[in-house]
Scaffold this motif. Sequence first.
Motif, PDB file in Angstrom:
ATOM      1  N   TYR A  61      -4.179  19.554  -8.025  1.00 49.66           N
ATOM      2  CA  TYR A  61      -5.518  19.743  -7.462  1.00 49.66           C
ATOM      3  C   TYR A  61      -5.751  21.208  -7.105  1.00 49.66           C
ATOM      4  CZ  TYR A  61      -9.288  19.621  -4.017  1.00 49.66           C
ATOM      5  OH  TYR A  61     -10.443  19.876  -3.315  1.00 49.66           O
ATOM      6  N   ASN A  62      -4.825  21.801  -6.357  1.00 47.82           N
ATOM      7  CA  ASN A  62      -5.001  23.187  -5.923  1.00 47.82           C
ATOM      8  C   ASN A  62      -5.039  24.164  -7.101  1.00 47.82           C
ATOM      9  OD1 ASN A  62      -5.294  22.648  -3.201  1.00 47.82           O
ATOM     10  ND2 ASN A  62      -3.144  22.993  -2.724  1.00 47.82           N
ATOM     11  N   ASP A  63      -4.236  23.907  -8.133  1.00 45.64           N
ATOM     12  CA  ASP A  63      -4.280  24.756  -9.330  1.00 45.64           C
ATOM     13  C   ASP A  63      -5.657  24.701  -9.978  1.00 45.64           C
ATOM     14  OD1 ASP A  63      -1.637  25.489  -8.973  1.00 45.64           O
ATOM     15  OD2 ASP A  63      -0.864  24.167 -10.543  1.00 45.64           O
ATOM     16  N   ASN A  64      -6.222  23.521 -10.049  1.00 40.88           N
ATOM     17  CA  ASN A  64      -7.538  23.374 -10.671  1.00 40.88           C
ATOM     18  C   ASN A  64      -8.662  23.889  -9.777  1.00 40.88           C
ATOM     19  OD1 ASN A  64      -7.118  22.205 -13.352  1.00 40.88           O
ATOM     20  ND2 ASN A  64      -6.050  20.651 -12.179  1.00 40.88           N
ATOM     21  N   VAL A  65      -8.512  23.771  -8.476  1.00 42.26           N
ATOM     22  CA  VAL A  65      -9.485  24.365  -7.558  1.00 42.26           C
ATOM     23  C   VAL A  65      -9.498  25.878  -7.761  1.00 42.26           C
ATOM     24  CG1 VAL A  65      -9.917  24.895  -5.112  1.00 42.26           C
ATOM     25  CG2 VAL A  65      -9.531  22.541  -5.821  1.00 42.26           C
ATOM     26  N   MET A  66      -8.314  26.468  -7.894  1.00 40.88           N
ATOM     27  CA  MET A  66      -8.248  27.912  -8.102  1.00 40.88           C
ATOM     28  C   MET A  66      -8.969  28.305  -9.401  1.00 40.88           C
ATOM     29  SD  MET A  66      -5.003  30.498  -8.536  1.00 40.88           S
ATOM     30  CE  MET A  66      -4.561  29.758 -10.096  1.00 40.88           C
ATOM     31  N   GLY A  67      -8.727  27.574 -10.488  1.00 41.55           N
ATOM     32  CA  GLY A  67      -9.390  27.879 -11.750  1.00 41.55           C
ATOM     33  C   GLY A  67     -10.899  27.729 -11.665  1.00 41.55           C
ATOM     34  N   PHE A  68     -11.333  26.660 -11.021  1.00 38.79           N
ATOM     35  CA  PHE A  68     -12.772  26.409 -10.860  1.00 38.79           C
ATOM     36  C   PHE A  68     -13.411  27.489  -9.987  1.00 38.79           C
ATOM     37  CE2 PHE A  68     -16.185  24.244  -8.373  1.00 38.79           C
ATOM     38  CZ  PHE A  68     -17.088  24.068  -9.412  1.00 38.79           C
ATOM     39  N   ASN A  69     -12.790  27.782  -8.848  1.00 34.14           N
ATOM     40  CA  ASN A  69     -13.332  28.802  -7.944  1.00 34.14           C
ATOM     41  C   ASN A  69     -13.371  30.171  -8.615  1.00 34.14           C
ATOM     42  OD1 ASN A  69     -13.690  26.837  -6.002  1.00 34.14           O
ATOM     43  ND2 ASN A  69     -11.993  27.499  -4.732  1.00 34.14           N
ATOM     44  N   ASN A  70     -12.332  30.496  -9.379  1.00 33.33           N
ATOM     45  CA  ASN A  70     -12.337  31.766 -10.113  1.00 33.33           C
ATOM     46  C   ASN A  70     -13.513  31.822 -11.074  1.00 33.33           C
ATOM     47  OD1 ASN A  70     -10.054  32.755  -8.858  1.00 33.33           O
ATOM     48  ND2 ASN A  70      -8.678  32.255 -10.541  1.00 33.33           N
ATOM     49  N   LYS A  71     -13.730  30.738 -11.778  1.00 33.72           N
ATOM     50  CA  LYS A  71     -14.795  30.711 -12.779  1.00 33.72           C
ATOM     51  C   LYS A  71     -16.171  30.872 -12.129  1.00 33.72           C
ATOM     52  CE  LYS A  71     -15.873  29.726 -17.148  1.00 33.72           C
ATOM     53  NZ  LYS A  71     -15.389  30.447 -18.303  1.00 33.72           N
ATOM     54  N   ILE A  72     -16.407  30.241 -10.992  1.00 30.59           N
ATOM     55  CA  ILE A  72     -17.739  30.343 -10.386  1.00 30.59           C
ATOM     56  C   ILE A  72     -17.931  31.647  -9.617  1.00 30.59           C
ATOM     57  CG2 ILE A  72     -18.062  27.857 -10.262  1.00 30.59           C
ATOM     58  CD1 ILE A  72     -17.638  28.017  -7.265  1.00 30.59           C
ATOM     59  N   GLN A  73     -16.846  32.387  -9.397  1.00 35.00           N
ATOM     60  CA  GLN A  73     -16.956  33.643  -8.662  1.00 35.00           C
ATOM     61  C   GLN A  73     -16.884  34.877  -9.559  1.00 35.00           C
ATOM     62  OE1 GLN A  73     -13.844  33.280  -5.750  1.00 35.00           O
ATOM     63  NE2 GLN A  73     -14.894  31.656  -4.638  1.00 35.00           N
TER      64      GLN A  73
ATOM     65  N   THR B  61     -21.056  28.005 -21.000  1.00 39.06           N
ATOM     66  CA  THR B  61     -20.616  28.322 -19.636  1.00 39.06           C
ATOM     67  C   THR B  61     -20.895  27.156 -18.692  1.00 39.06           C
ATOM     68  OG1 THR B  61     -20.991  30.674 -20.031  1.00 39.06           O
ATOM     69  CG2 THR B  61     -20.817  29.972 -17.744  1.00 39.06           C
ATOM     70  N   TYR B  62     -22.095  26.597 -18.772  1.00 42.64           N
ATOM     71  CA  TYR B  62     -22.456  25.459 -17.923  1.00 42.64           C
ATOM     72  C   TYR B  62     -21.506  24.284 -18.179  1.00 42.64           C
ATOM     73  CZ  TYR B  62     -25.013  21.596 -15.879  1.00 42.64           C
ATOM     74  OH  TYR B  62     -25.346  20.494 -15.143  1.00 42.64           O
ATOM     75  N   ASN B  63     -21.286  23.958 -19.448  1.00 41.66           N
ATOM     76  CA  ASN B  63     -20.400  22.835 -19.770  1.00 41.66           C
ATOM     77  C   ASN B  63     -18.970  23.100 -19.306  1.00 41.66           C
ATOM     78  OD1 ASN B  63     -22.466  21.352 -20.877  1.00 41.66           O
ATOM     79  ND2 ASN B  63     -22.030  21.969 -22.979  1.00 41.66           N
ATOM     80  N   GLY B  64     -18.518  24.350 -19.392  1.00 40.00           N
ATOM     81  CA  GLY B  64     -17.187  24.694 -18.889  1.00 40.00           C
ATOM     82  C   GLY B  64     -17.083  24.501 -17.394  1.00 40.00           C
ATOM     83  N   LEU B  65     -18.127  24.883 -16.675  1.00 38.91           N
ATOM     84  CA  LEU B  65     -18.129  24.695 -15.218  1.00 38.91           C
ATOM     85  C   LEU B  65     -18.132  23.215 -14.853  1.00 38.91           C
ATOM     86  CD1 LEU B  65     -20.614  27.527 -14.192  1.00 38.91           C
ATOM     87  CD2 LEU B  65     -18.181  27.418 -13.657  1.00 38.91           C
ATOM     88  N   VAL B  66     -18.914  22.435 -15.570  1.00 29.63           N
ATOM     89  CA  VAL B  66     -18.943  20.983 -15.315  1.00 29.63           C
ATOM     90  C   VAL B  66     -17.569  20.376 -15.583  1.00 29.63           C
ATOM     91  CG1 VAL B  66     -19.892  18.781 -16.128  1.00 29.63           C
ATOM     92  CG2 VAL B  66     -21.418  20.710 -15.705  1.00 29.63           C
ATOM     93  N   ALA B  67     -16.931  20.787 -16.676  1.00 25.97           N
ATOM     94  CA  ALA B  67     -15.597  20.262 -17.002  1.00 25.97           C
ATOM     95  C   ALA B  67     -14.595  20.620 -15.910  1.00 25.97           C
ATOM     96  CB  ALA B  67     -15.143  20.796 -18.357  1.00 25.97           C
ATOM     97  N   LEU B  68     -14.621  21.863 -15.444  1.00 32.75           N
ATOM     98  CA  LEU B  68     -13.707  22.280 -14.380  1.00 32.75           C
ATOM     99  C   LEU B  68     -13.973  21.518 -13.086  1.00 32.75           C
ATOM    100  CD1 LEU B  68     -13.533  26.135 -14.959  1.00 32.75           C
ATOM    101  CD2 LEU B  68     -11.682  24.485 -15.266  1.00 32.75           C
TER     102      LEU B  68
END
Length: 188
Positions: free
Chosen positions: A141-153, A21-28
């Motif tokens: 950028y916005n697509d990846n922000v959405m994926g990252f924000n979803n993952k951390i929330q 999970t940590y590595n996935g968050l770092v990658a995102l």
Amino acid sequence: MWYLIGTGGLVVIGLIWLVTTYNGLVALRNIVKNGWSQIDIQLKRRYDLIPNLVEAVKGYAKHESSTFENVTKARTACMQASAAGNVGELAQAEGFLTQALKSLFAVTEAYPELKANQNFLALQEELTTTENKISFARQFYNDNVMGFNNKIQMFPSNIVAGVFGFQASEFFNIDATPQERQAPKVQF
């Protein structure tokens, strides 16, 4: 004995989940940073083209100095916001620059000899290409922000995100005027 083996297995599974999970968050997070970098590269290219475009138009439209000043001010504001790295400020400054460039191109409509000038046409084509690249980079950028924000929330990865201090990223949105949000009326 079996109790210790079962507990040890759960600990190992938990650690594997935590690391994954940590590595996935770092990658995102790194994908989001890369997306921002791509926007920054295209904006820099745009900022470099604008003075050449203004100079090309100035030769034909000497009395349109307020338009040139507005484009120059908007470009400077964008460069400052970009250097500060604030997504919201940059998006707002980009909106102003887009409006200033629309005014500049409106000025060129009054000068047919300018519209036929090869240097101007080449600069205009470069700027159009760059605008398209900015649009694609912003979408990436916005697509990846959405994926990252979803993952951390989302549960359970939000636990790891909270423990390790991952923060939501800001979307790159340029405020459109109410007229730009309306569907164009086409009449024949």
